[in-house]
Design a protein around this motif. Structure first.
Motif, mmCIF file in Angstrom:
data_model
loop_
_atom_site.group_PDB
_atom_site.id
_atom_site.type_symbol
_atom_site.label_atom_id
_atom_site.label_comp_id
_atom_site.label_asym_id
_atom_site.label_seq_id
_atom_site.Cartn_x
_atom_site.Cartn_y
_atom_site.Cartn_z
ATOM 1 N N LYS A 147 0.822 -1.207 0.000
ATOM 2 C CA LYS A 147 0.000 0.000 0.000
ATOM 3 C C LYS A 147 0.856 1.258 0.000
ATOM 4 O O LYS A 147 0.607 2.206 -0.761
ATOM 5 N N THR A 148 1.880 1.256 0.842
ATOM 6 C CA THR A 148 2.776 2.415 0.918
ATOM 7 C C THR A 148 3.509 2.624 -0.398
ATOM 8 O O THR A 148 3.719 3.767 -0.839
ATOM 9 N N LEU A 149 3.891 1.516 -1.041
ATOM 10 C CA LEU A 149 4.628 1.604 -2.298
ATOM 11 C C LEU A 149 3.752 2.162 -3.417
ATOM 12 O O LEU A 149 4.236 2.875 -4.307
ATOM 13 N N GLU A 150 2.455 1.849 -3.382
ATOM 14 C CA GLU A 150 1.555 2.302 -4.442
ATOM 15 C C GLU A 150 1.201 3.784 -4.293
ATOM 16 O O GLU A 150 1.130 4.508 -5.285
ATOM 17 N N GLU A 151 0.996 4.241 -3.063
ATOM 18 C CA GLU A 151 0.594 5.635 -2.835
ATOM 19 C C GLU A 151 1.438 6.260 -1.725
ATOM 20 O O GLU A 151 0.936 6.589 -0.637
ATOM 21 N N PRO A 152 2.731 6.442 -1.960
ATOM 22 C CA PRO A 152 3.570 7.056 -0.933
ATOM 23 C C PRO A 152 3.353 8.571 -0.909
ATOM 24 O O PRO A 152 2.863 9.151 -1.890
ATOM 25 N N PRO A 153 3.709 9.226 0.180
ATOM 26 C CA PRO A 153 3.666 10.693 0.197
ATOM 27 C C PRO A 153 4.574 11.281 -0.884
ATOM 28 O O PRO A 153 5.509 10.614 -1.349
ATOM 29 N N GLU A 154 4.316 12.518 -1.266
ATOM 30 C CA GLU A 154 5.077 13.134 -2.359
ATOM 31 C C GLU A 154 6.561 13.264 -2.043
ATOM 32 O O GLU A 154 7.394 13.309 -2.964
ATOM 33 N N HIS A 155 6.907 13.314 -0.772
ATOM 34 C CA HIS A 155 8.305 13.532 -0.401
ATOM 35 C C HIS A 155 9.088 12.215 -0.262
ATOM 36 O O HIS A 155 10.259 12.238 0.123
ATOM 37 N N VAL A 156 8.453 11.074 -0.573
ATOM 38 C CA VAL A 156 9.105 9.771 -0.374
ATOM 39 C C VAL A 156 9.349 9.067 -1.719
ATOM 40 O O VAL A 156 8.460 9.049 -2.578
ATOM 41 N N LYS A 157 10.533 8.503 -1.885
ATOM 42 C CA LYS A 157 10.873 7.697 -3.059
ATOM 43 C C LYS A 157 11.538 6.402 -2.590
ATOM 44 O O LYS A 157 12.286 6.387 -1.606
ATOM 45 N N PHE A 158 11.246 5.325 -3.308
ATOM 46 C CA PHE A 158 11.853 4.023 -3.017
ATOM 47 C C PHE A 158 12.764 3.616 -4.169
ATOM 48 O O PHE A 158 12.410 3.791 -5.344
#
Length: 557
Positions: A147-158
């Protein structure tokens, strides 16, 4: 007072600091350049490839580029001098979290990341999570990340890196932009090693670089690490001999000497060379691996002669490879490769490796189609040339029989004049009917699928046959009847069909044609319910009856 500076291995010392320093990954760099300069940055990136091609380095460069304070808008290259770049490079940036999934595989470790996601970066534009060897995460950990990977906050990148992309769930793959980092080709890798050796003020031979590149197998890190080891062994001048001794490789010249003795059928000389290689410290597995490499190189030169001009290939391989490519046929090279490859597999799981190696060499010499080993082939007198040719032919037939079938089952009086020609599989099967081998004929006709056929060699699918000696029995009989050696091979392929299936299809096609015949059409219309069951050529039946009648009369007389 002398200050001891910390030694840094070459792989770390020459680690790429910019995208331009990445070797052989031009497509990746171009795509990332376009994405970063146009601000079309994905939520998650997945970097895949073999070890040592730059996955983790690329991940750090992406992090540096996204958070660089002085990066130009028209470029993706980080400046490398700002506080963000320096802190990422020294691995103490609070906003770039790097995790090794090989040691932190559980769902609790991923929950720490998820809890950390909601907090904004401390002093950077993005909070970036780099997970190395991501395929090591457990199934529960992957599910927690979805879930986090699909819709992360704008300031987060994986950014994920892995060598085993097949082990990553499809649900994760579909949420990432995937980049496959290529193996670095020999030419670029060789130039890179040459450049490093010049910077280190080390003289290195081209042949030594070629050996290091081959041992590195497309991995930049592995190749540089081997170069580092070679420099430590001999800091002034690294030669091919230095690298050969370091890697435990066999002397390339002696490998080709061994190959030449084998190709000429010189068994005792071949074993002496093999023993010398072993006594000089060469590993048995390495010797046979080098023999495989040599046969492969010769085959390449035979197919594409221009390869011998490639300076990235060691000179001895180009010169002697060119010589052997003109002396050996493609069939001989194929036989050598198969025997060596099978022997190499046996060595990996065998015992008494030296003795096993000797037996593989002997097997290779005696199975090849070269002159008899040690020159034991009998000389044929020049007189009576036709008789000499016949004797030679019979010797060749006997030699093939020894290798493929039981010689006692073949008529010793067979000569070249009595050979029966068989040009297709139906003739092949029919011969068993004519020779009154009813069971074998029935099995060949109904239960055997033909995969390929050429005179002397048949490939079949015989899964429905339970007799383990079926192929051998067929080969013995057909060789005896035709006066030449036949090889019968099995295949799991299902592309073929049985003769009975072919005949049924042909019969159905003939029935369709016959139904449209004017006279037959009238009969079928006049007699409703009538159908055509089969079609038989009456002339074939008459001929068979006449032949049987004449045969019986002949017996009575």
């Amino acid at each position: 007072m002398t200050v001891n500076t910390e030694y840094k291995v070459l792989a770390r010392k020459y680690r790429p600091q910019t995208f331009g320093d990445l070797i052989g990954q031009e497509t990746l760099v171009q795509i990332l350049t376009n994405a970063i300069t146009t601000n079309r940055i994905a939520n998650a990136y997945l970097l895949t490839g073999v070890r040592g091609v730059g996955k983790t380095t690329t991940a750090r460069l992406i992090a540096m580029s996204l958070n660089c304070e002085n990066r130009k808008e028209s470029s993706c290259e980080p400046c490398g001098n700002c506080d963000s770049c320096q802190s990422i490079r020294s691995d103490h940036n609070l906003d770039v979290i790097e995790m090794d999934a090989a040691s932190k595989t559980g769902v609790d470790d991923v929950r720490e990341i998820i809890d950390n996601v909601k907090y904004k970066p401390v002093n950077s534009t993005f909070k970036i999570f780099i997970i190395d060897e991501v395929h090591m995460l457990s199934k529960s950990a992957f599910n927690a990340l979805l879930k986090t990977l699909e819709e992360p906050p704008e300031h987060v990148k994986f950014i994920f890196a892995t060598t085993e992309v097949k082990k990553i769930p499809v649900t994760i793959l579909s949420r990432c932009q995937r980049f496959d980092l290529k193996r670095v080709d020999s030419e670029n890798l060789g130039k890179h090693l040459k450049k490093i050796s010049e910077l280190e003020k080390v003289k290195i031979d081209d042949d030594a670089i070629a050996l290091l590149v081959r041992a590195g197998d497309g991995s930049v890190r592995d190749s540089i690490s081997l170069l580092d080891q070679a420099v430590i062994n001999n800091s002034k001048n690294v030669t091919a001999e230095t690298v050969t001794n370091m890697l435990g490789l066999a002397d390339r010249g002696k490998i080709y000497d061994l190959l030449e003795s084998i190709s000429k059928g010189k068994a005792s000389e071949s074993l002496i060379i093999f023993r010398d290689l072993y006594n000089s410290g060469a590993d048995i597995l390495m010797i046979f691996e080098e023999l495989l490499n040599a046969v492969h190189s010769i085959t390449q030169i035979k197919i594409s002669p221009d390869i011998k001009k490639d300076i990235s290939i060691p000179e001895i391989e180009r010169v002697r490879g060119d010589y052997f490519s003109k002396q050996l046929s493609m069939n001989s090279l194929g036989v050598m490769w198969q025997v060596l490859f099978k022997g190499f597999q046996e060595l990996q799981h065998g015992f008494h490796l030296f003795q096993l190696g000797e037996m593989i060499i002997i097997r290779l010499i005696y199975i090849s189609s070269n002159p008899n080993p040690e020159g034991t082939k009998k000389e044929i007198p020049n007189k009576n040339n036709e008789d000499a040719q016949l004797i030679s032919k019979n010797q060749e037939i006997k030699k093939e029989v020894d290798l493929n079938t039981d010689i006692n089952t073949i008529n010793n009086d067979t000569t070249a004049s009595s050979i029966i020609k068989i040009t297709n599989f139906r003739q092949f099967v029919d011969l068993f009917y004519k020779k009154r081998e009813a069971l074998l004929h029935t099995q060949l006709y109904n239960s055997v699928k033909l995969i390929s056929f050429k005179e002397g060699e048949v490939v079949i699918n015989n899964k429905l046959i339970r007799d383990q000696n079926f192929n051998r029995n067929i080969a013995k009989l057909i060789s005896k009847w035709t006066g030449r050696i036949w090889q019968i091979h099995s295949s799991d392929s299902n592309i073929g069909s049985t003769l009975s299936e072919e005949d049924i299809i042909d019969q159905q096609n003939e029935i369709k044609k016959m139904k449209n015949h004017p006279e037959v059409k009238k009969i079928l219309e006049a007699l409703p319910g009538l159908s055509i069951h089969s079609i038989t050529d009456i002339t074939d039946t008459v001929d068979e009856t006449v032949d049987e009648f004449e045969a019986e009369n002949h017996k009575e007389v």
